[in-house]
Motif scaffolding. Sequence first.
Motif, PDB file in Angstrom:
ATOM      1  N   GLY B 116      17.429  61.041  53.028  1.00  0.00           N
ATOM      2  CA  GLY B 116      18.240  60.750  51.835  1.00  0.00           C
ATOM      3  C   GLY B 116      17.635  61.351  50.576  1.00  0.00           C
ATOM      4  O   GLY B 116      18.337  61.914  49.732  1.00  0.00           O
ATOM      5  N   ARG B 117      16.309  61.272  50.468  1.00  0.00           N
ATOM      6  CA  ARG B 117      15.637  61.846  49.303  1.00  0.00           C
ATOM      7  C   ARG B 117      15.834  63.359  49.252  1.00  0.00           C
ATOM      8  O   ARG B 117      16.060  63.930  48.192  1.00  0.00           O
ATOM      9  CB  ARG B 117      14.129  61.546  49.355  1.00  0.00           C
ATOM     10  CG  ARG B 117      13.709  60.339  48.535  1.00  0.00           C
ATOM     11  CD  ARG B 117      12.202  60.312  48.305  1.00  0.00           C
ATOM     12  NE  ARG B 117      11.454  60.249  49.566  1.00  0.00           N
ATOM     13  CZ  ARG B 117      11.202  59.126  50.215  1.00  0.00           C
ATOM     14  NH1 ARG B 117      11.627  57.963  49.756  1.00  0.00           N
ATOM     15  NH2 ARG B 117      10.526  59.144  51.338  1.00  0.00           N
ATOM     16  N   ASN B 120      19.434  64.039  48.101  1.00  0.00           N
ATOM     17  CA  ASN B 120      19.672  63.723  46.694  1.00  0.00           C
ATOM     18  C   ASN B 120      18.874  64.636  45.778  1.00  0.00           C
ATOM     19  O   ASN B 120      19.359  65.030  44.716  1.00  0.00           O
ATOM     20  CB  ASN B 120      19.367  62.249  46.418  1.00  0.00           C
ATOM     21  CG  ASN B 120      20.431  61.335  47.007  1.00  0.00           C
ATOM     22  OD1 ASN B 120      21.031  61.674  48.029  1.00  0.00           O
ATOM     23  ND2 ASN B 120      20.670  60.192  46.385  1.00  0.00           N
ATOM     24  N   ASP B 121      17.652  64.991  46.173  1.00  0.00           N
ATOM     25  CA  ASP B 121      16.859  65.916  45.371  1.00  0.00           C
ATOM     26  C   ASP B 121      17.553  67.276  45.264  1.00  0.00           C
ATOM     27  O   ASP B 121      17.565  67.888  44.202  1.00  0.00           O
ATOM     28  CB  ASP B 121      15.459  66.098  45.966  1.00  0.00           C
ATOM     29  CG  ASP B 121      14.535  64.925  45.646  1.00  0.00           C
ATOM     30  OD1 ASP B 121      14.922  64.066  44.830  1.00  0.00           O
ATOM     31  OD2 ASP B 121      13.435  64.885  46.220  1.00  0.00           O
ATOM     32  N   TYR B 122      18.112  67.735  46.361  1.00  0.00           N
ATOM     33  CA  TYR B 122      18.774  69.046  46.335  1.00  0.00           C
ATOM     34  C   TYR B 122      19.868  69.083  45.280  1.00  0.00           C
ATOM     35  O   TYR B 122      20.039  70.079  44.578  1.00  0.00           O
ATOM     36  CB  TYR B 122      19.360  69.404  47.706  1.00  0.00           C
ATOM     37  CG  TYR B 122      19.939  70.812  47.718  1.00  0.00           C
ATOM     38  CD1 TYR B 122      19.110  71.924  47.920  1.00  0.00           C
ATOM     39  CD2 TYR B 122      21.290  71.041  47.472  1.00  0.00           C
ATOM     40  CE1 TYR B 122      19.618  73.213  47.890  1.00  0.00           C
ATOM     41  CE2 TYR B 122      21.811  72.334  47.442  1.00  0.00           C
ATOM     42  CZ  TYR B 122      20.976  73.415  47.651  1.00  0.00           C
ATOM     43  OH  TYR B 122      21.475  74.691  47.607  1.00  0.00           O
ATOM     44  N   TYR B 123      20.594  67.967  45.185  1.00  0.00           N
ATOM     45  CA  TYR B 123      21.708  67.924  44.232  1.00  0.00           C
ATOM     46  C   TYR B 123      21.317  67.321  42.876  1.00  0.00           C
ATOM     47  O   TYR B 123      22.174  67.157  42.010  1.00  0.00           O
ATOM     48  CB  TYR B 123      22.888  67.151  44.841  1.00  0.00           C
ATOM     49  CG  TYR B 123      23.494  67.865  46.030  1.00  0.00           C
ATOM     50  CD1 TYR B 123      24.283  69.000  45.843  1.00  0.00           C
ATOM     51  CD2 TYR B 123      23.265  67.426  47.328  1.00  0.00           C
ATOM     52  CE1 TYR B 123      24.820  69.679  46.928  1.00  0.00           C
ATOM     53  CE2 TYR B 123      23.813  68.092  48.423  1.00  0.00           C
ATOM     54  CZ  TYR B 123      24.584  69.221  48.207  1.00  0.00           C
ATOM     55  OH  TYR B 123      25.116  69.891  49.282  1.00  0.00           O
ATOM     56  N   GLY B 124      20.025  66.980  42.722  1.00  0.00           N
ATOM     57  CA  GLY B 124      19.574  66.447  41.443  1.00  0.00           C
ATOM     58  C   GLY B 124      20.157  65.089  41.113  1.00  0.00           C
ATOM     59  O   GLY B 124      20.412  64.758  39.952  1.00  0.00           O
ATOM     60  N   VAL B 125      20.348  64.291  42.154  1.00  0.00           N
ATOM     61  CA  VAL B 125      20.985  62.986  41.998  1.00  0.00           C
ATOM     62  C   VAL B 125      19.946  61.878  42.162  1.00  0.00           C
ATOM     63  O   VAL B 125      19.077  61.957  43.024  1.00  0.00           O
ATOM     64  CB  VAL B 125      22.107  62.838  43.052  1.00  0.00           C
ATOM     65  CG1 VAL B 125      22.606  61.404  43.123  1.00  0.00           C
ATOM     66  CG2 VAL B 125      23.242  63.792  42.731  1.00  0.00           C
ATOM     67  N   GLY B 126      20.043  60.862  41.322  1.00  0.00           N
ATOM     68  CA  GLY B 126      19.078  59.768  41.368  1.00  0.00           C
ATOM     69  C   GLY B 126      19.249  58.861  42.567  1.00  0.00           C
ATOM     70  O   GLY B 126      20.295  58.835  43.201  1.00  0.00           O
TER      71      GLY B 126
END
Lengths: 128, 128
Positions: B116-117, B120-126
Motif C-alpha cells: 500500500g505504501r 500511495n508513494d508512487y501517486y504522492g498520496v497520503g
Amino acid sequence: MSSTLGTSMQDPVQIGADAIEASRVNGTKVYNTDGDSLGHIHDVVIGKRDGHVKYAIMSFGGFLGIGEEYHPLPWNILKYDERQGGYVVGLTVEQLQGAPRYAERDRPNWEDEAYGRRVNDYYGVGYY
Amino acid sequence: MSSTLGTSMQDPVQIGADAIEASRVNGTKVYNTDGDSLGHIHDVVIGKRDGHVKYAIMSFGGFLGIGEEYHPLPWNILKYDERQGGYVVGLTVEQLQGAPRYAERDRPNWEDEAYGRRVNDYYGVGYY
C-alpha cells in the motif's frame, strides 16, 4: 514521497489492515449476536464520489436465488468479527422481517433519498 | 427516528446522491484529463471494517482478459465526471506504464502495508 500528480495530501487513507476487494466481501456471512447465521453479504452500496460504503446488502432466505430477499443494512450497524470471519449485527429475525427489503426485480434506486431515509430511520442510524 | 438497535448516532452517512452497488461501479470507464480512455474499473478495494474505498483497481490493456494488467489507483486521485459518466485521473499513459501493476495470477495481498505504501508513494498520496 513524490507529489507531482496534483493530488492533495488531505484525506489520507489507512492502508494495509483489513483491505479487500469489494467483490470478495460478497458472500461473507452475517450473524446475530447469538452467533446464528442471518444471511450473507450480496453486495455493498458505495458513494461513487465519496467512496464510503453506505449499505451492505444482505441476502436473507431463499434457495439458489429463488425467493431471495435483500436487506440493505446501514454499514455502521455491522461489526466485523475476526473469529467468526463474518459480520455481526444486533438484530433479531423478527426485526429483519419488519425491515425494508426487496426482491431482485424491485431493486431500489440508491440515489433516492427518501428510500435511504426510510432504511436509516428503521435502524435508528444518522444521515445527512 | 427510533434508536433501539444499539447503534450510536455518530458517523452519519450521506444518503441518496451518487450511491450505487459496488458491483455496478465495475466496468466504469477511466479517462485522462484529455478525455482519452485509459481503462475501466475492474473492482474496488475497501476496508472491511472502516468501509472506506481505498483503491480502484483499473484494468488497462489486454483483450478479453488476456494479458490484462491491473493498476491499483488510490481512490482520492479519481474524480467522477457526470458528463462522461466515468472517472477522470490526471495521469499520462507513461505515468501508468511506470506505476505499480499486476497480472491476475499475482494478485497482491491488500493487507500488506508495504505494498500500500508503494502504491500511495508512487501517486504522492497520503496514508497512515
